[in-house]
Design an enzyme around this catalytic site. Structure first.
Site, short mmCIF file in Angstrom:
data_model
loop_
_atom_site.label_atom_id
_atom_site.label_comp_id
_atom_site.label_asym_id
_atom_site.label_seq_id
_atom_site.Cartn_x
_atom_site.Cartn_y
_atom_site.Cartn_z
CE LYS A 1 -3.97 -2.24 2.28
NZ LYS A 1 -5.02 -2.13 3.33
CE1 TYR B 1 -9.46 -3.15 0.37
CE2 TYR B 1 -8.39 -1.39 -0.83
CZ TYR B 1 -8.33 -2.48 0.02
OH TYR B 1 -7.11 -2.89 0.51
CG ASN C 1 -3.70 -2.23 6.85
OD1 ASN C 1 -3.57 -1.96 5.67
ND2 ASN C 1 -4.74 -2.91 7.31
CG HIS D 1 -5.41 -6.46 -0.29
ND1 HIS D 1 -6.60 -6.65 0.35
CD2 HIS D 1 -5.40 -7.29 -1.37
CE1 HIS D 1 -7.31 -7.55 -0.35
NE2 HIS D 1 -6.59 -7.95 -1.39
CD GLU E 1 -8.81 -9.48 -3.71
OE1 GLU E 1 -9.72 -9.19 -2.90
OE2 GLU E 1 -7.67 -9.84 -3.34
P1 ATP Z 1 -7.07 -6.13 3.33
O1 ATP Z 1 -8.41 -6.41 2.69
O2 ATP Z 1 -6.52 -4.75 3.02
O3 ATP Z 1 -6.09 -7.23 3.08
P2 ATP Z 1 -8.09 -7.09 5.80
O4 ATP Z 1 -8.67 -8.20 4.99
O5 ATP Z 1 -7.20 -7.44 6.94
O6 ATP Z 1 -7.24 -6.12 4.89
P3 ATP Z 1 -10.67 -5.81 5.66
O7 ATP Z 1 -11.68 -6.03 6.72
O8 ATP Z 1 -10.84 -6.50 4.34
O9 ATP Z 1 -9.23 -6.13 6.29
O10 ATP Z 1 -10.56 -4.25 5.41
C1 ATP Z 1 -9.95 -3.73 4.23
C2 ATP Z 1 -9.10 -2.54 4.60
O11 ATP Z 1 -9.95 -1.51 5.07
C3 ATP Z 1 -8.11 -2.79 5.73
O12 ATP Z 1 -6.87 -3.29 5.30
C4 ATP Z 1 -7.94 -1.41 6.31
O13 ATP Z 1 -6.97 -0.68 5.55
C5 ATP Z 1 -9.31 -0.81 6.12
N1 ATP Z 1 -10.11 -0.94 7.34
C6 ATP Z 1 -10.71 -2.03 7.81
N2 ATP Z 1 -11.36 -1.78 8.96
C7 ATP Z 1 -11.13 -0.48 9.22
C8 ATP Z 1 -11.52 0.40 10.26
N3 ATP Z 1 -12.28 -0.02 11.27
N4 ATP Z 1 -11.10 1.67 10.19
C9 ATP Z 1 -10.34 2.12 9.16
N5 ATP Z 1 -9.94 1.33 8.13
C10 ATP Z 1 -10.32 0.05 8.17
MG MG Z 2 -9.85 -7.87 3.24
#
Ligand code: ATP
Ligand code: MG
Length: 140
Positions: free
Chosen positions: A11, A51, A114, A117, A128
């Site tokens: 990211k 997303y 973070n 992804h 994806e």
């Molecule tokens: P990713 O899909 O990026 O691999 P993930 O599967 O661990 O991460 P998801 O629940 O799919 O998490 O959320 C997608 C992304 O949205 C997260 O990586 C994070 O950057 C963001 N995100 C998720 N929850 C929150 C939150 N509560 N507040 C802010 N951003 C969030």
């Molecule tokens: Mg995810």
């Protein structure tokens, strides 16, 4: 056990700090092979579409903006149980909950910035990968 492919994004928080090589070292140390990779700037259409599953969540517009805020590196990773193996080396979404030694524990700045992804299932991995790569770009 089976050989799988998963999709990864390094990211904008990581490209901004010039640590894509450090992230790739963690990926390779986990036994995953980077079989395709490109650096690009996501359009709004790409970031919002990628997303779309989160479009009703309160953080959606900030997430889309963040993913367009700088270059990302999109990747295809291959290896034994690659989807779960990559989720494990990524660590929890919120870096304060991520296990030590994981990418997010070491490099992530916050729950949104973070660092990486990774796909969460076989069908999302396949969708994806196709979102960003043609079959010809997957050279193994
Ligand atoms: P990713 O899909 O990026 O691999 P993930 O599967 O661990 O991460 P998801 O629940 O799919 O998490 O959320 C997608 C992304 O949205 C997260 O990586 C994070 O950057 C963001 N995100 C998720 N929850 C929150 C939150 N509560 N507040 C802010 N951003 C969030
Ligand atoms: Mg995810």
């Amino acid at each position: 056990m089976s050989i799988q492919r998963t999709f990864s994004i390094i990211k904008p928080d990581a490209t901004a700090r010039n640590i894509t090589g450090k992230v790739n070292a963690k990926i390779e140390a986990a036994g995953l092979r980077i079989i395709a990779q490109k650096r690009l700037l996501l359009s709004e259409k790409q970031a919002a579409g990628f997303y779309a599953v989160h479009k009703n969540r309160p953080f959606y517009s900030d997430l889309v903006k963040f993913m367009m805020s700088g270059p990302v590196v999109v990747q295809v990773l291959e290896g034994e149980n690659a989807i779960a193996a990559y989720r494990k080396v990524m660590g929890a979404t919120n870096p304060s909950e991520a296990d030590s030694g994981t990418i997010r524990a070491e490099f992530a700045l916050s729950i949104d910035a973070n660092t990486v992804h990774g796909s969460d299932a076989v069908d999302t991995a396949s969708d994806e990968i196709k979102f960003f790569f043609t079959e010809e770009e997957l050279v193994g």
